[in-house]
Design an enzyme around this catalytic site. Structure first.
Site, PDB file in Angstrom:
ATOM      1  CG  ASP A  56     -10.546 -12.976 -20.429  1.00  0.00           C
ATOM      2  OD1 ASP A  56      -9.479 -13.227 -20.297  1.00  0.00           O
ATOM      3  OD2 ASP A  56     -11.582 -12.383 -19.657  1.00  0.00           O
TER       4      ASP A  56
ATOM      5  CB  CYS B 267     -10.080 -12.753 -16.066  1.00  0.00           C
ATOM      6  SG  CYS B 267     -11.540 -14.608 -15.713  1.00  0.00           S
TER       7      CYS B 267
END
Length: 141
Positions: free
Chosen positions: A57, A50
């Site tokens: 992620d 992120c």
């Protein structure tokens, strides 16, 4: 509410310019004059980070395409996707970037890239983008 600044993970977040398209290798599709095929490739262990928090992620990237003259060599695709491991990028941008790079390398008749990302804070996200070769779509940067 605290007046303390938001905590962010301090790690080596890379930028999108570190992802190189020349890693992708292609193979001639020798049946292109005979018939169309629909190719589906899944990368269920895709990771990036992120850009806001630096937290990882995780997701599954699904690539579907109808080749024109070229198909992607899978080992090179794996190495291409691994380049995103430490790149700070939003979901919506990663699927667009993968689509742009693959469409540029393969010039397919049609391609779709989807990202099914795992839950963060109780919210899951699926992002899909499509390219229609020869239909006036441009590859945005």
């Amino acid at each position: 509410m605290s007046n303390q600044p938001e905590k962010r993970v301090k790690n080596n977040i890379k930028t999108l310019d570190t992802v190189k398209i020349d890693v992708l290798k292609t193979i001639d599709y020798k049946y292109n004059k005979i018939r169309d095929i629909d190719i589906t490739i899944q990368q269920p262990e895709f990771t990036s980070v992120c850009p806001m928090t630096g937290l990882p992620d995780f997701g599954c990237i699904i690539i579907r395409y109808i080749p024109n003259n070229k198909i992607v060599e899978l080992k090179s695709l794996k190495f291409y996707m691994l380049q995103y491991r430490n790149v700070g990028i939003f979901y919506e941008h990663v699927v667009n970037n993968i689509l742009n790079d693959l469409a540029k390398a393969l010039d397919p008749k049609w391609m779709e890239v989807s990202g099914n990302f795992t839950a963060r804070g109780g919210i899951t996200t699926k992002v899909t983008v499509e390219y229609n070769g020869g239909n006036g779509n441009t590859l945005a940067i």
